[in-house]
Enzyme design. Structure first.
Site, PDB file in Angstrom:
ATOM      1  N   CYS A   2       0.840  -1.191   0.000  1.00 48.80           N
ATOM      2  CA  CYS A   2       0.000   0.000   0.000  1.00 48.80           C
ATOM      3  C   CYS A   2       0.873   1.238   0.000  1.00 48.80           C
ATOM      4  O   CYS A   2       2.082   1.180   0.180  1.00 48.80           O
ATOM      5  CB  CYS A   2      -0.906   0.002   1.224  1.00 48.80           C
ATOM      6  SG  CYS A   2      -1.856  -1.525   1.427  1.00 48.80           S
ATOM      7  N   ARG A  27       1.260   1.552  -5.958  1.00 54.41           N
ATOM      8  CA  ARG A  27       1.440   0.633  -4.836  1.00 54.41           C
ATOM      9  C   ARG A  27       0.145  -0.093  -4.478  1.00 54.41           C
ATOM     10  O   ARG A  27       0.180  -1.033  -3.671  1.00 54.41           O
ATOM     11  CB  ARG A  27       1.953   1.391  -3.607  1.00 54.41           C
ATOM     12  CG  ARG A  27       3.376   1.888  -3.743  1.00 54.41           C
ATOM     13  CD  ARG A  27       3.803   2.666  -2.509  1.00 54.41           C
ATOM     14  NE  ARG A  27       5.217   3.003  -2.561  1.00 54.41           N
ATOM     15  CZ  ARG A  27       6.189   2.242  -2.062  1.00 54.41           C
ATOM     16  NH1 ARG A  27       5.891   1.109  -1.486  1.00 54.41           N
ATOM     17  NH2 ARG A  27       7.448   2.618  -2.149  1.00 54.41           N
ATOM     18  N   TRP A  73      -3.660  -1.956  -1.454  1.00 59.71           N
ATOM     19  CA  TRP A  73      -3.643  -3.240  -2.159  1.00 59.71           C
ATOM     20  C   TRP A  73      -4.053  -4.286  -1.127  1.00 59.71           C
ATOM     21  O   TRP A  73      -3.360  -4.495  -0.142  1.00 59.71           O
ATOM     22  CB  TRP A  73      -2.253  -3.536  -2.701  1.00 59.71           C
ATOM     23  CG  TRP A  73      -2.198  -4.774  -3.552  1.00 59.71           C
ATOM     24  CD1 TRP A  73      -2.555  -4.890  -4.853  1.00 59.71           C
ATOM     25  CD2 TRP A  73      -1.755  -6.078  -3.138  1.00 59.71           C
ATOM     26  NE1 TRP A  73      -2.362  -6.192  -5.286  1.00 59.71           N
ATOM     27  CE2 TRP A  73      -1.879  -6.939  -4.254  1.00 59.71           C
ATOM     28  CE3 TRP A  73      -1.277  -6.602  -1.939  1.00 59.71           C
ATOM     29  CZ2 TRP A  73      -1.524  -8.282  -4.204  1.00 59.71           C
ATOM     30  CZ3 TRP A  73      -0.938  -7.950  -1.880  1.00 59.71           C
ATOM     31  CH2 TRP A  73      -1.066  -8.769  -3.020  1.00 59.71           C
ATOM     32  N   ASN A  99       0.987   0.170   5.922  1.00 53.22           N
ATOM     33  CA  ASN A  99       1.504  -0.591   4.791  1.00 53.22           C
ATOM     34  C   ASN A  99       2.270  -1.774   5.354  1.00 53.22           C
ATOM     35  O   ASN A  99       3.205  -1.601   6.133  1.00 53.22           O
ATOM     36  CB  ASN A  99       2.427   0.274   3.931  1.00 53.22           C
ATOM     37  CG  ASN A  99       3.111  -0.533   2.836  1.00 53.22           C
ATOM     38  OD1 ASN A  99       2.593  -1.539   2.371  1.00 53.22           O
ATOM     39  ND2 ASN A  99       4.296  -0.099   2.439  1.00 53.22           N
ATOM     40  N   GLY A 100       1.864  -2.984   4.984  1.00 55.79           N
ATOM     41  CA  GLY A 100       2.539  -4.176   5.463  1.00 55.79           C
ATOM     42  C   GLY A 100       1.546  -5.268   5.812  1.00 55.79           C
ATOM     43  O   GLY A 100       0.358  -5.180   5.500  1.00 55.79           O
ATOM     44  N   GLU A 468      10.558 -14.121 -19.423  1.00 62.01           N
ATOM     45  CA  GLU A 468      10.186 -12.740 -19.121  1.00 62.01           C
ATOM     46  C   GLU A 468       9.069 -12.260 -20.048  1.00 62.01           C
ATOM     47  O   GLU A 468       8.161 -11.538 -19.625  1.00 62.01           O
ATOM     48  CB  GLU A 468      11.415 -11.829 -19.233  1.00 62.01           C
ATOM     49  CG  GLU A 468      11.149 -10.367 -19.001  1.00 62.01           C
ATOM     50  CD  GLU A 468      10.534 -10.038 -17.638  1.00 62.01           C
ATOM     51  OE1 GLU A 468      10.012  -8.913 -17.490  1.00 62.01           O
ATOM     52  OE2 GLU A 468      10.553 -10.891 -16.725  1.00 62.01           O
ATOM     53  N   LYS A 472       5.351 -10.845 -18.779  1.00 61.55           N
ATOM     54  CA  LYS A 472       4.767  -9.559 -19.196  1.00 61.55           C
ATOM     55  C   LYS A 472       3.390  -9.759 -19.824  1.00 61.55           C
ATOM     56  O   LYS A 472       2.461  -9.004 -19.558  1.00 61.55           O
ATOM     57  CB  LYS A 472       5.692  -8.842 -20.187  1.00 61.55           C
ATOM     58  CG  LYS A 472       6.897  -8.206 -19.576  1.00 61.55           C
ATOM     59  CD  LYS A 472       6.503  -7.077 -18.641  1.00 61.55           C
ATOM     60  CE  LYS A 472       7.499  -6.910 -17.529  1.00 61.55           C
ATOM     61  NZ  LYS A 472       7.555  -7.959 -16.540  1.00 61.55           N
ATOM     62  N   GLU A 475       0.820 -10.691 -17.130  1.00 67.79           N
ATOM     63  CA  GLU A 475       0.626  -9.602 -16.175  1.00 67.79           C
ATOM     64  C   GLU A 475      -0.382  -8.572 -16.669  1.00 67.79           C
ATOM     65  O   GLU A 475      -1.244  -8.132 -15.900  1.00 67.79           O
ATOM     66  CB  GLU A 475       1.958  -8.870 -15.920  1.00 67.79           C
ATOM     67  CG  GLU A 475       2.846  -9.486 -14.876  1.00 67.79           C
ATOM     68  CD  GLU A 475       4.100  -8.661 -14.660  1.00 67.79           C
ATOM     69  OE1 GLU A 475       4.486  -8.478 -13.500  1.00 67.79           O
ATOM     70  OE2 GLU A 475       4.695  -8.188 -15.645  1.00 67.79           O
ATOM     71  N   LYS A 586       2.887  -2.500  -7.450  1.00 67.96           N
ATOM     72  CA  LYS A 586       4.260  -2.312  -7.887  1.00 67.96           C
ATOM     73  C   LYS A 586       5.284  -2.825  -6.895  1.00 67.96           C
ATOM     74  O   LYS A 586       6.144  -3.620  -7.230  1.00 67.96           O
ATOM     75  CB  LYS A 586       4.495  -0.819  -8.159  1.00 67.96           C
ATOM     76  CG  LYS A 586       5.872  -0.514  -8.744  1.00 67.96           C
ATOM     77  CD  LYS A 586       6.035  -1.138 -10.115  1.00 67.96           C
ATOM     78  CE  LYS A 586       7.379  -0.855 -10.720  1.00 67.96           C
ATOM     79  NZ  LYS A 586       7.550  -1.589 -11.996  1.00 67.96           N
TER      80      LYS A 586
END
Length: 591
Positions: A2, A27, A73, A99-100, A468, A472, A475, A586
């Site tokens: 967050c 975030r 989030w 946040n956490g 990768e 992408k 995602e 992110k």
């Protein structure tokens, strides 16, 4: 994962809080809220949705003495108003943003239930707010209550805390989640990172784990255990932290096309024309190590796979591990191991956990991050910074290329070979050639819209590119995608192929050219469609794209650069939110 922001001092908090949350929305964007304390008391505005939704709901004036904000989030509890922050304690004495993740929230919840507390939502944050309130009732003040809270919490947290009886103070506490303080004129601030504060101050303090304290409009007090901690100010590179689209329609596209300039900057930052600019002790550590272990997550893990190849080229035993696995089952081998930790944000919770294990053993670790002052950067033996600028889009792009390029420069420094700089400058030209052909990549992307399943394959370096590229694509497009070594297709995955399956094959090595083409033909025979992306050396008519020549050890970068455009254009034509894909955030600051 967050974002939090807060300030103390009399003023209108509208722009500071809402613009600050907008700059942190990468975030998390499940819900958002702000709280203001003024003469009328405590006022909170919350929404389920994005910061943009909150801006529509909040009044144009948010005048007050102290204010906090949060963009979420979701971890514990679905996105609802009751679970949205700020969270108010049961007796309305404390308001907090967090946040956490608190690992022992269930046992704390049980204790609070026994003490007569009730809960409106499902979050671990509500447990923090109420346990703080409970501790306050058994303490001689807020700071003592926070100290008691810190002793009970297990997990990660960055907390901004308002005490209803002290509207001239903003309290805070921090462990394993980023928190930075900014000193202003007549106001002081805190946030998850420096970006929301750049317009208000150029004096910053990074808060360390288990530190706590409070801000007033004219003072900053930081404590560790029972002692006050002296303030150590740092500066931030404003240019590298700017969050501006500069005419681009999305941050992802902007960040893809920043890659060539970033690689050029890395060359300048780490080579002055006559010698490499790494610390001598870092190079000695790498040369003397017999084992190099890479730890990382997601996109950074794929960069680590390339790093393993580099270290094996130097004659070192080397492996890469996903940090979330290694943290619980550490693998340490060799008589003199050295660890390289790669993280764009420098705040990846799984990697922080690994670093604590490494530091407890006393092993040397090198961090490769894009964020100076981040947790991983500060706790490393040696730090290597990407200086890639703020990466806003959730899907990491320029950071991957910068990570691989920096590792390549590092190998050049170990061998004292300057030609790596020339090779990277050739790479910059190659990437610009790919950009010039992005309309052709768009045409390929439009064809992929017709498929339900995408397979990506490669061999050797091309397998790293395939992994990768697959990440992408899944995602940001939500098309189910899988990546395999070319030879593994026939060992199971080929059973899934039908006319709604497409295969994207990376084919950039002469040695494996024939084998990859045979693998592609196996898919085509089973009515799947094939899209072969080749290097100039092995290109044939019918291949969908030809990648410009670069030295073999860095050819994964143009292959991935192509795949970033490919995923971007598929997502664009699907009409999804490219920069904020669903369920993702992110900075992964939870385990």
């Amino acid at each position: 994962m967050c974002g939090i922001v807060g300030g103390v001092g009399k003023g209108n908090y509208h722009d500071f809080l809402l613009n600050g949350l907008s700059s942190l929305d990468y975030r998390g964007y499940d819900s958002a809220g702000v709280t203001i304390v003024n003469e009328g008391g405590i006022k909170t505005y919350k929404v389920v949705g994005t910061v943009e939704d909150l801006i529509k709901k909040a009044p144009e004036e948010l005048n007050g003495f102290v204010g906090i904000g949060h963009t979420r989030w979701a971890t514990h509890g679905t996105p609802t108003l009751n679970n949205a922050h700020p969270i108010v304690s049961m007796h309305k004495e404390f308001v907090i943003v967090h946040n956490g993740v608190i690992e022992n929230f269930l046992s704390l919840r049980t204790k609070l239930l026994e003490e007569g507390y009730a809960f409106k939502g499902e979050t671990d944050t509500e447990i923090i707010a109420n346990y703080l309130e409970y501790s306050y009732h058994h303490s001689d003040g807020v700071l003592t209550a926070i100290k008691k809270l810190i002793l009970r919490l297990r997990g990660s947290y960055a907390l901004a805390i308002i005490h209803a009886k002290e509207p001239d103070k903003l309290y805070f506490a921090k462990k394993n989640s980023p928190l930075i303080i900014g000193e202003g004129q007549g106001m002081n601030y805190l946030a998850s990172d420096a970006v929301p504060l750049l317009s208000y101050t150029d004096k910053f303090i990074d808060i360390d784990d288990l530190q706590y304290g409070f801000l007033t409009s004219s003072d900053i007090k930081i404590f560790y255990k029972n002692d006050e901690v002296p303030k150590h100010y740092i500066t931030k590179n404003v240019e590298l932290l700017k969050k501006e689209l500069n005419g681009y329609e999305s941050y992802m596209l902007k960040e893809i096309e920043e890659t060539p300039a970033i690689i050029s900057r890395l060359c300048t930052n780490y080579f002055d024309g006559t010698e490499f600019k790494f610390s001598k002790s870092l190079i000695r550590s790498l040369k003397s190590a017999d084992t190099i272990i890479f730890l990382s997550c997601g996109t950074s893990y794929h960069a680590s796979l390339e790093g393993v190849r580099y270290m094996r080229y130097l004659g070192k035993a080397s492996e890469a591990y996903v940090a979330s696995e290694w943290a619980y089952e550490p693998v340490i081998f060799g008589k003199k191991p050295l660890f390289i930790l790669i993280s764009q944000s420098g705040e990846t919770a799984d990697l922080i956990k690994c670093q604590k294990v490494i530091n407890d053993y006393g092993f040397i670790n090198i961090s490769v991050t894009n964020t100076p002052g981040s947790s991983i950067d500060r706790e490393s033996t040696h730090s290597l910074l990407l200086n890639a600028g703020l990466e806003v889009s959730v899907a990491s792009t320029k950071a991957f290329s910068a990570q691989v390029a920096l590792l390549a420069i590092l190998v050049g420094a170990i061998e004292n070979r300057f030609n790596v700089i020339d090779h990277l400058r050739t790479l910059v030209d190659a990437l610009e050639k790919i950009t010039a052909q992005k309309e052709n990549i768009d045409l390929i992307a439009q064809k992929l819209l017709n498929y339900n399943l995408l397979f990506f394959i490669g061999r050797g370096n091309d397998l790293i590119a395939a992994k990768e590229a697959c990440l992408k694509m899944k995602e940001i497009t939500y098309i189910h995608s899988e990546a395999f070594p070319g030879g593994e297709m026939k060992h199971g995955p080929i059973a899934l192929i039908d006319h709604k399956t497409a295969l994207i094959a990376f084919n950039c090595e002469s040695m494996t050219n024939a084998a990859i083409r045979n693998n592609a033909k196996e898919v085509e025979t089973r009515k799947g469609s094939i899209f072969i992306v080749s290097s100039e050396a092995v290109y044939r008519g019918g291949d969908v794209f030809s990648l410009p020549y670069v030295k073999p050890y860095i050819k994964v970068i143009p292959a991935v650069y192509f795949s970033q455009y490919l995923a971007y254009f598929v997502a664009k034509h699907k009409g999804v939110n490219i920069d904020k894909p669903r369920n993702l955030a992110k900075s992964v600051t939870v385990e």
